[in-house]
Motif scaffolding. Sequence first.
Motif, PDB file in Angstrom:
ATOM      1  N   SER A  53     -13.558  -3.207  29.482  1.00 55.71           N
ATOM      2  CA  SER A  53     -14.647  -2.226  29.360  1.00 55.71           C
ATOM      3  C   SER A  53     -15.181  -2.100  27.930  1.00 55.71           C
ATOM      4  O   SER A  53     -16.333  -1.706  27.743  1.00 55.71           O
ATOM      5  CB  SER A  53     -14.175  -0.853  29.853  1.00 55.71           C
ATOM      6  OG  SER A  53     -13.130  -0.365  29.035  1.00 55.71           O
ATOM      7  N   ARG A  54     -14.398  -2.460  26.918  1.00 55.84           N
ATOM      8  CA  ARG A  54     -14.841  -2.318  25.526  1.00 55.84           C
ATOM      9  C   ARG A  54     -15.238  -3.653  24.886  1.00 55.84           C
ATOM     10  O   ARG A  54     -15.593  -3.684  23.705  1.00 55.84           O
ATOM     11  CB  ARG A  54     -13.748  -1.634  24.715  1.00 55.84           C
ATOM     12  CG  ARG A  54     -13.544  -0.198  25.206  1.00 55.84           C
ATOM     13  CD  ARG A  54     -12.322   0.464  24.615  1.00 55.84           C
ATOM     14  NE  ARG A  54     -12.354   0.542  23.178  1.00 55.84           N
ATOM     15  CZ  ARG A  54     -11.274   0.737  22.434  1.00 55.84           C
ATOM     16  NH1 ARG A  54     -10.088   0.861  23.007  1.00 55.84           N
ATOM     17  NH2 ARG A  54     -11.367   0.814  21.136  1.00 55.84           N
ATOM     18  N   CYS A  82     -20.465  -4.438  23.555  1.00 51.05           N
ATOM     19  CA  CYS A  82     -19.396  -3.763  22.825  1.00 51.05           C
ATOM     20  C   CYS A  82     -20.012  -3.005  21.660  1.00 51.05           C
ATOM     21  O   CYS A  82     -20.942  -3.484  21.020  1.00 51.05           O
ATOM     22  CB  CYS A  82     -18.330  -4.748  22.332  1.00 51.05           C
ATOM     23  SG  CYS A  82     -18.927  -6.015  21.215  1.00 51.05           S
ATOM     24  N   GLU A  84     -18.195  -0.379  18.787  1.00 53.61           N
ATOM     25  CA  GLU A  84     -17.046   0.407  18.331  1.00 53.61           C
ATOM     26  C   GLU A  84     -17.193   0.697  16.836  1.00 53.61           C
ATOM     27  O   GLU A  84     -17.853  -0.053  16.114  1.00 53.61           O
ATOM     28  CB  GLU A  84     -15.747  -0.366  18.571  1.00 53.61           C
ATOM     29  CG  GLU A  84     -15.429  -0.648  20.031  1.00 53.61           C
ATOM     30  CD  GLU A  84     -15.094   0.586  20.841  1.00 53.61           C
ATOM     31  OE1 GLU A  84     -14.636   1.592  20.260  1.00 53.61           O
ATOM     32  OE2 GLU A  84     -15.288   0.546  22.066  1.00 53.61           O
ATOM     33  N   VAL A  90      -9.494  -3.719  19.636  1.00 54.23           N
ATOM     34  CA  VAL A  90      -9.431  -3.759  21.099  1.00 54.23           C
ATOM     35  C   VAL A  90      -8.386  -4.801  21.473  1.00 54.23           C
ATOM     36  O   VAL A  90      -8.540  -5.979  21.174  1.00 54.23           O
ATOM     37  CB  VAL A  90     -10.806  -4.113  21.712  1.00 54.23           C
ATOM     38  CG1 VAL A  90     -10.695  -4.245  23.224  1.00 54.23           C
ATOM     39  CG2 VAL A  90     -11.850  -3.071  21.332  1.00 54.23           C
TER      40      VAL A  90
END
Length: 148
Positions: A53-54, A82, A84, A90
């Motif tokens: 999911s990331r 992605c 972040e 991750v």
Amino acid sequence: MPVSTANVLEPNVLVESACPCAASAGGRWLCTWRIQNLGREPLQLLGAGLPHSRFRSEEQELSPAPKLLAGESARLALAVACREPVGTVVENAFLILRVLWREQPWRIFARLRVVFDQHSVPENSTEVITTQPVGFSSARVSMLSRPE
């Protein structure tokens, strides 16, 4: 550091990041890997995806499907969703390849570690590679569910 599988009873491949991910449209990054066939048998790449999911990319059919002879490699570029903050790590993202090896379908799982650098650019490295023949678990369940 490049990581490969090393068994004559399964596909033997190397999966490594080919270059830094590049910014793409719509909050996605274009990430490229080099896939090398280290085995003696031809290997055909059928599809690829990143389900985390990331660090995500829907599975894509590869057309035309690259056929790699012994020692040959191909570049695989995927648009990855992605976003972040700087310094985020991750763990356990996977690049999953669907391949044809010895005329049988297999999945190759390249476990990735993704670190977001000082500019929030994702940098990925391959930690381990495993392979599984498609349908291996259903054959096992079938064997386990047979009455004696």
